[in-house]
Design an enzyme around this catalytic site. Structure first.
Site, PDB file in Angstrom:
ATOM      1  N   ARG A   1     -10.516  11.581   2.354  1.00 17.32           N
ATOM      2  CA  ARG A   1      -9.345  11.858   1.516  1.00 17.32           C
ATOM      3  C   ARG A   1      -9.513  11.115   0.195  1.00 17.32           C
ATOM      4  NH1 ARG A   1      -3.776   9.029   1.371  1.00 17.32           N
ATOM      5  NH2 ARG A   1      -2.615  10.451   0.045  1.00 17.32           N
TER       6      ARG A   1
ATOM      7  N   HIS B   1      -1.820  11.102  -6.964  1.00 20.59           N
ATOM      8  CA  HIS B   1      -1.679   9.758  -6.412  1.00 20.59           C
ATOM      9  C   HIS B   1      -1.311   8.834  -7.581  1.00 20.59           C
ATOM     10  CE1 HIS B   1      -2.870   7.249  -2.704  1.00 20.59           C
ATOM     11  NE2 HIS B   1      -2.344   6.383  -3.564  1.00 20.59           N
TER      12      HIS B   1
ATOM     13  N   GLU C   1       3.158   9.823  -1.418  1.00 18.91           N
ATOM     14  CA  GLU C   1       4.283   8.879  -1.436  1.00 18.91           C
ATOM     15  C   GLU C   1       5.199   9.055  -2.644  1.00 18.91           C
ATOM     16  OE1 GLU C   1       3.015   4.838  -0.904  1.00 18.91           O
ATOM     17  OE2 GLU C   1       2.053   5.253   1.010  1.00 18.91           O
TER      18      GLU C   1
ATOM     19  N   GLU D   1      -2.938   7.427   5.780  1.00 18.70           N
ATOM     20  CA  GLU D   1      -3.318   6.046   5.437  1.00 18.70           C
ATOM     21  C   GLU D   1      -2.803   5.113   6.512  1.00 18.70           C
ATOM     22  OE1 GLU D   1      -2.058   4.551   1.597  1.00 18.70           O
ATOM     23  OE2 GLU D   1      -2.590   6.436   0.611  1.00 18.70           O
TER      24      GLU D   1
ATOM     25  N   TYR E   1       2.185   1.413   7.239  1.00 24.83           N
ATOM     26  CA  TYR E   1       1.633   0.051   7.189  1.00 24.83           C
ATOM     27  C   TYR E   1       2.416  -0.966   8.007  1.00 24.83           C
ATOM     28  CZ  TYR E   1      -1.506   1.737   3.631  1.00 24.83           C
ATOM     29  OH  TYR E   1      -2.488   2.433   2.992  1.00 24.83           O
TER      30      TYR E   1
ATOM     31  N   ASN F   1       1.709   7.963   5.658  1.00 23.01           N
ATOM     32  CA  ASN F   1       1.088   6.664   5.403  1.00 23.01           C
ATOM     33  C   ASN F   1       1.946   5.616   6.072  1.00 23.01           C
ATOM     34  OD1 ASN F   1      -0.672   8.062   3.771  1.00 23.01           O
ATOM     35  ND2 ASN F   1       0.104   7.224   1.844  1.00 23.01           N
TER      36      ASN F   1
HETATM   37  C1  GBH Z   1       0.041   3.004  -0.180  1.00 24.17           C
HETATM   38  O1  GBH Z   1       1.206   2.508  -0.720  1.00 24.17           O
HETATM   39  C2  GBH Z   1      -0.656   3.728  -1.290  1.00 24.17           C
HETATM   40  O2  GBH Z   1      -0.715   5.113  -1.076  1.00 24.17           O
HETATM   41  C3  GBH Z   1      -2.003   3.182  -1.602  1.00 24.17           C
HETATM   42  O3  GBH Z   1      -2.408   3.634  -2.859  1.00 24.17           O
HETATM   43  C4  GBH Z   1      -1.954   1.675  -1.502  1.00 24.17           C
HETATM   44  O4  GBH Z   1      -3.170   1.109  -1.937  1.00 24.17           O
HETATM   45  C5  GBH Z   1      -1.687   1.314  -0.072  1.00 24.17           C
HETATM   46  O5  GBH Z   1      -0.568   1.952   0.436  1.00 24.17           O
HETATM   47  C6  GBH Z   1      -1.534  -0.182   0.176  1.00 24.17           C
HETATM   48  O6  GBH Z   1      -0.407  -0.682  -0.488  1.00 24.17           O
HETATM   49  O7  GBH Z   1       4.272  -5.939  -4.060  1.00 24.17           O
HETATM   50  O8  GBH Z   1       5.907  -5.191  -5.666  1.00 24.17           O
HETATM   51  O9  GBH Z   1       3.582  -4.906  -6.099  1.00 24.17           O
HETATM   52  C7  GBH Z   1       2.098   1.938   0.179  1.00 24.17           C
HETATM   53  C8  GBH Z   1       3.284   1.498  -0.597  1.00 24.17           C
HETATM   54  C9  GBH Z   1       2.962   0.494  -2.731  1.00 24.17           C
HETATM   55  C10 GBH Z   1       3.868  -0.712  -0.908  1.00 24.17           C
HETATM   56  C11 GBH Z   1       2.697  -0.805  -3.454  1.00 24.17           C
HETATM   57  C12 GBH Z   1       3.605  -1.987  -1.612  1.00 24.17           C
HETATM   58  C13 GBH Z   1       3.444  -3.048  -3.697  1.00 24.17           C
HETATM   59  C14 GBH Z   1       4.744  -3.414  -4.334  1.00 24.17           C
HETATM   60  N1  GBH Z   1       2.944   0.285  -1.310  1.00 24.17           N
HETATM   61  N2  GBH Z   1       3.676  -1.784  -3.023  1.00 24.17           N
HETATM   62  S1  GBH Z   1       4.615  -4.977  -5.095  1.00 24.17           S
END
Ligand code: GBH
Length: 479
Positions: free
Chosen positions: A83, A127, A172, A372, A304, A302
């Site tokens: 992807r 993205h 997202e 993801e 986490y 996605n």
């Molecule tokens: C995904 O975002 C994304 O699709 C991917 O690009 C990214 O690399 C991956 O997950 C890991 O984060 O701490 O205030 O800077 C998940 C959503 C977006 C949540 C970025 C955390 C950071 C906010 N994420 N965010 S901050």
């Protein structure tokens, strides 16, 4: 048995897709080559204080020049699918008009190289790298951007659609709308109320128009088209009515804003409770729900970590200054489980619960792909020249097991993509956070597969039942 070493595989269908994921701005670099125009992330990164250490994606992993080496890593890994995302400002440097052939040439070469390696491409069209010229005309706040997005989808599918059969419209949209236009933690860094809610709607409209364009570009019906969302598992901090109401407002913001129009033909019922007089909005038109709700072939998820939420006062006492994320909800830290270097709690069972809950609430969901899942860890190279990222191996293994548990309970999940193939530009967190199963030494651009890469390769081999490699004689080390 192969599954003895990899209990996480039990119950996954034989044709389950294993993959790895990346995104254009996070890995490509070559920000001003071959006619690429600036995106909102190029602009945002150059503003003081936006990203850790002022990091930008100007060079990133230099993947634009090293994609052959990276595809060789994917081939050796043995994934079924890769992807990646297409950078809109490479295809249309100002977001409109005829495509720059040099930008599409890159994705053309990438696609051919993947197919030659026996890897099925899965292309995300958006993205987060909106052409800056479109932001200058209002960005996702305005409907015109949704129409431009569909035109970009059409030219991209026109060039790649004979070989790319899996398309993801948006990655997202929660982040694009609410981090981009309400918290300001993502590009373009706006902090708005109505603007962010309009952006959420126009992202969905853009998705619907793009689906229509992709279907029109695919008369043979070979294309599989979906969207990737990041639904959150929201846990109220206590059972109090106030915290439960806070969790319901967060459900509206994080989940129902997307799932209700896409999969239930309605706008969220909790809008007024969540946003008060910001809710509703003149940006909606008759026919939008039908457009947004066009059938999809899959839903990408996605995932986490879960979020623990509690009631909180408004950030801003002035109602006129409130942003769309100022919904009287606080995210609370967890101290009962391990945290990754992002500060995220590791709680794999929340993934099982999330999948079961979404399936129960939305009977019309298409088959799922986990597009993801992964963790950022403090990887260090040890004296043997390797990276023993045991925490990441445990994270991936436990989340695959949680996913398999949902599958055994009846959830239709067809595949799983690790985030990420490479350490890369982690948005506002810059290069300090490493999500890769392959380390990138940014000074030299050397790639070094971590233990998790070898673990994932062996898991994929075991799933195929090939037994191409002998089983280790020593007991496994917590894998
Ligand atoms: C995904 O975002 C994304 O699709 C991917 O690009 C990214 O690399 C991956 O997950 C890991 O984060 O701490 O205030 O800077 C998940 C959503 C977006 C949540 C970025 C955390 C950071 C906010 N994420 N965010 S901050």
């Amino acid at each position: 048995t192969p599954q003895g070493r990899f209990p996480a595989l039990t119950g996954l269908p034989a044709d389950f897709v294993f993959g790895a994921a990346t995104a254009a701005y996070q890995i490509e670099g070559a920000h001003d080559e071959d006619g690429r125009g600036p995106s909102i992330w190029d602009t945002y990164c150059r503003e003081p204080g936006r990203t850790a250490g002022g990091a930008t994606g100007d060079i990133a992993c230099d993947h634009y020049h090293r994609y052959r080496e990276d595809i060789a890593l994917l081939r050796e890994l043995g994934v079924d699918s890769y992807r990646f995302s297409v950078a809109w400002p490479r295809v249309q440097p100002t977001g409109t008009g005829p495509a720059d052939p040099r930008g599409l040439d890159f994705y053309d070469r990438l696609t051919d190289e993947l197919l030659a390696a026996g890897i099925s491409p899965a292309a995300t069209l958006y993205h987060w790298d909106l052409p800056q010229a479109l932001e200058d005309r209002g960005g996702w706040r305005v409907r015109e951007t949704a129409e431009r997005f569909a035109a970009y989808a059409a030219v991209t599918a026109d060039r790649l659609g004979d070989r790319v059969h899996r398309w993801i419209t948006l990655n997202e949209p929660f982040c694009s709308a609410f981090l981009g236009y309400a918290t300001g933690r993502h590009a373009p860094g706006a902090r708005e109320g109505r603007g962010a809610l309009a952006a959420a709607h126009h992202l969905l409209v853009g998705h619907g128009l793009a689906v229509r364009a992709l279907r029109a570009a695919d008369p043979s019906g070979a294309a599989r088209i979906g969207i990737t969302l990041n639904p959150d598992r929201l846990l109220p901090a206590t059972g109090s009515p106030a915290d439960r109401a806070a969790a319901r407002r967060a459900e509206t913001l994080h989940n129902e804003t997307w799932f209700d129009p896409l999969f239930a033909g309605r706008y969220p019922r909790g809008e007024a409770e969540t946003w008060g007089e910001l809710a509703g909005g003149g940006h909606r038109r008759d026919g939008d729900l039908a457009l947004i709700g066009a059938p999809l072939d899959f839903l990408g998820i996605n995932y986490y970590r879960p979020l623990t939420v509690a009631e909180a006062p408004h950030h801003d006492p002035d109602p006129a200054a409130r942003t769309a994320t100022d919904i009287r909800v606080a995210e609370l830290p967890r101290d009962d489980v391990r945290l990754t270097t992002m500060g995220w709690p590791v709680d794999p069972h929340a993934l099982t619960d999330l999948l079961l809950d979404l399936t129960a609430r939305y009977p019309e969901l298409p088959p799922l792909l986990i597009t993801e899942n992964g963790s950022a860890e403090a990887d260090t190279v040890t004296g043997d020249g390797r990276i023993h990222d045991t925490e990441r191996v445990a994270y991936l293994s436990d989340h695959l097991a949680a996913l398999a548990e949902a599958v055994r309970a009846g959830v239709d999940v067809r595949g799983y993509y690790v985030w990420s193939l490479l350490d890369n530009f982690e948005w506002a967190r810059g290069y300090e956070q490493r999500f890769g199963i392959v380390r990138v030494d940014y000074a030299t651009q050397r790639r070094l597969p971590k233990d998790s890469y070898h673990w994932y390769r062996d898991l994929i081999t075991a799933h195929r039942g090939h037994q191409a490699r002998p089983e280790p004689t020593a007991p496994s080390t917590g894998e």
